[in-house]
Design an enzyme around this catalytic site. Structure first.
Site, mmCIF file in Angstrom:
data_model
loop_
_atom_site.group_PDB
_atom_site.id
_atom_site.type_symbol
_atom_site.label_atom_id
_atom_site.label_comp_id
_atom_site.label_asym_id
_atom_site.label_seq_id
_atom_site.Cartn_x
_atom_site.Cartn_y
_atom_site.Cartn_z
ATOM 1 N N LEU A 1 17.396 6.886 -8.351
ATOM 2 C CA LEU A 1 16.529 6.086 -7.316
ATOM 3 C C LEU A 1 15.594 5.715 -8.699
ATOM 4 O O LEU A 1 14.782 6.010 -9.430
ATOM 5 C CB LEU A 1 16.118 7.210 -6.044
ATOM 6 C CG LEU A 1 14.576 6.603 -6.112
ATOM 7 C CD1 LEU A 1 14.872 5.175 -4.732
ATOM 8 C CD2 LEU A 1 13.718 7.712 -4.396
ATOM 9 N N HIS A 28 -6.996 8.616 2.189
ATOM 10 C CA HIS A 28 -5.989 8.130 0.708
ATOM 11 C C HIS A 28 -4.935 9.257 0.779
ATOM 12 O O HIS A 28 -4.121 9.529 0.380
ATOM 13 C CB HIS A 28 -7.303 7.853 0.222
ATOM 14 C CG HIS A 28 -7.822 6.550 -0.233
ATOM 15 N ND1 HIS A 28 -6.750 5.772 0.966
ATOM 16 C CD2 HIS A 28 -9.294 6.392 -0.403
ATOM 17 C CE1 HIS A 28 -7.954 4.677 0.554
ATOM 18 N NE2 HIS A 28 -9.050 5.273 0.201
ATOM 19 N N ASP A 83 -1.163 0.017 3.352
ATOM 20 C CA ASP A 83 -2.081 -0.442 4.085
ATOM 21 C C ASP A 83 -2.495 1.218 5.309
ATOM 22 O O ASP A 83 -1.784 0.600 5.987
ATOM 23 C CB ASP A 83 -2.006 -1.299 4.365
ATOM 24 C CG ASP A 83 -3.705 -2.665 4.372
ATOM 25 O OD1 ASP A 83 -4.354 -1.712 3.567
ATOM 26 O OD2 ASP A 83 -3.599 -3.809 4.716
HETATM 27 C C1 IPE Z 1 -4.132 1.356 1.119
HETATM 28 O O1 IPE Z 1 -5.187 1.975 2.795
HETATM 29 C C2 IPE Z 1 -4.900 1.785 0.359
HETATM 30 C C3 IPE Z 1 -5.452 1.210 -1.132
HETATM 31 C C4 IPE Z 1 -5.425 0.294 -0.856
HETATM 32 C C5 IPE Z 1 -6.096 2.128 -1.882
HETATM 33 P P1 IPE Z 1 -6.177 0.709 2.734
HETATM 34 O O2 IPE Z 1 -7.792 1.416 1.806
HETATM 35 O O3 IPE Z 1 -6.743 -0.581 1.751
HETATM 36 O O4 IPE Z 1 -7.687 1.257 3.798
HETATM 37 P P2 IPE Z 1 -7.811 0.376 5.296
HETATM 38 O O5 IPE Z 1 -7.177 -0.891 4.456
HETATM 39 O O6 IPE Z 1 -9.078 0.217 4.854
HETATM 40 O O7 IPE Z 1 -7.584 0.453 6.619
HETATM 41 C C1 IPE Z 2 -3.937 -4.733 -0.787
HETATM 42 O O1 IPE Z 2 -4.355 -3.704 0.375
HETATM 43 C C2 IPE Z 2 -3.774 -3.742 -1.902
HETATM 44 C C3 IPE Z 2 -2.733 -2.365 -1.378
HETATM 45 C C4 IPE Z 2 -2.379 -1.836 -0.574
HETATM 46 C C5 IPE Z 2 -2.821 -1.508 -3.032
HETATM 47 P P1 IPE Z 2 -5.667 -3.944 0.728
HETATM 48 O O2 IPE Z 2 -6.285 -3.417 1.850
HETATM 49 O O3 IPE Z 2 -6.234 -4.164 -0.548
HETATM 50 O O4 IPE Z 2 -5.284 -5.821 1.356
HETATM 51 P P2 IPE Z 2 -6.598 -6.490 1.648
HETATM 52 O O5 IPE Z 2 -8.575 -6.611 0.895
HETATM 53 O O6 IPE Z 2 -6.827 -6.140 2.796
HETATM 54 O O7 IPE Z 2 -6.328 -8.134 1.369
HETATM 55 MG MG MG Z 3 -6.743 -1.735 3.257
#
Ligand code: IPE
Ligand code: IPE
Ligand code: MG
Length: 235
Positions: free
Chosen positions: A123, A29, A12
């Site tokens: 792995l 990303h 995240d």
């Molecule tokens: C995690 O990073 C990647 C995915 C969920 C695809 P986020 O896209 O959730 O990044 P934040 O949480 O908005 O910073």
């Molecule tokens: C959780 O992250 C899903 C992934 C990392 C793929 P999100 O960024 O989507 O989760 P929320 O929305 O903060 O709960």
């Molecule tokens: Mg996120």
């Protein structure tokens, strides 16, 4: 350092990381994806046997069309690149989640990657794509109900082991350590059955900055935890 057998990570913070640098979310990303490749090598090097990452949730379709399309593009290239990562790390790859929602070419790349890497056993790497724990359980229960209906399964013998056999993670031991990067303190629908006795480690470090040192720090913290599984610790 005692290394956990199975480490799971909720990747995240890509978006916030990019924003803090004045860059678009897609840049986060891209960097997050590159980081996954290097952490995979570290995981192998540290002797972890099972590694599971949450890369796209059943809820992530709610993001803007632009962002979702960008992620699909990234998955397309990553799934191809992952053949090399599998070779390098003698790593068997499995995608968990409902992949039928993806375009046919992505589904095909997943099949190719899984088939190709099935020869490796050093792995075991699980990537959660269009994964949601509730969705996984519902799909599992549907298939279990079909087996009962068709006389293949006696409902009286259903226990935890049998139920687990209907989940996407069938045959994989439960995670010992769950890491979530970037500060949120929630599961966001990840592995709710499998994490019943897992140790949790939350860090403010955003995923693109989570490196080998951070991983080692998480494992060191795990090492001083007192796991009991409902029992009493032997002194
Ligand atoms: C995690 O990073 C990647 C995915 C969920 C695809 P986020 O896209 O959730 O990044 P934040 O949480 O908005 O910073
Ligand atoms: C959780 O992250 C899903 C992934 C990392 C793929 P999100 O960024 O989507 O989760 P929320 O929305 O903060 O709960
Ligand atoms: Mg996120």
């Amino acid at each position: 350092m005692r290394v956990p057998e199975h480490v799971a990570i909720i990747l995240d913070g890509n978006g916030r990381w990019a924003k803090s640098k004045g860059m678009p979310r897609s840049y986060g990303h891209m960097k997050g994806c590159a980081n996954l490749e290097s952490i995979c090598d570290d995981v192998k090097d540290l002797g972890i046997r099972y590694f599971t990452v949450y890369a796209f949730s059943t809820e992530n379709w709610k993001r803007s069309r632009d962002e979702v399309e960008g992620l699909m593009k990234l998955f397309r290239s990553y799934l191809k690149r992952c053949l090399k990562i599998a070779d390098r790390n003698k790593m068997q790859v499995k995608v968990i989640g409902d992949i039928t929602a993806f375009d046919p070419d992505i589904q095909e790349s997943i099949r190719v990657l899984e088939d190709y890497s099935s020869k490796y056993n050093e792995l075991y790497f699980q990537i959660a794509l269009n994964y949601g724990s509730r969705d996984e359980m519902i799909r599992g229960i549907r298939s279990l109900a079909r087996d009962v209906r068709d006389g293949r399964l006696n409902p009286e013998i259903i226990d935890e082991k049998i139920f687990e056999g209907y989940l996407d993670t069938a045959g994989v031991p439960d995670p010992d350590l769950l890491i979530r990067t970037s500060g949120e303190l929630r599961l966001s629908n990840f592995l709710m059955w499998q994490l019943a006795y897992t140790e949790f480690y939350f860090t403010d470090v955003p995923w693109p900055d989570f490196n080998r040192d951070e991983l080692v720090k998480a494992i060191e913290t795990y090492n001083i935890r007192d796991r009991r599984y409902g029992g009493v610790k032997e002194e």
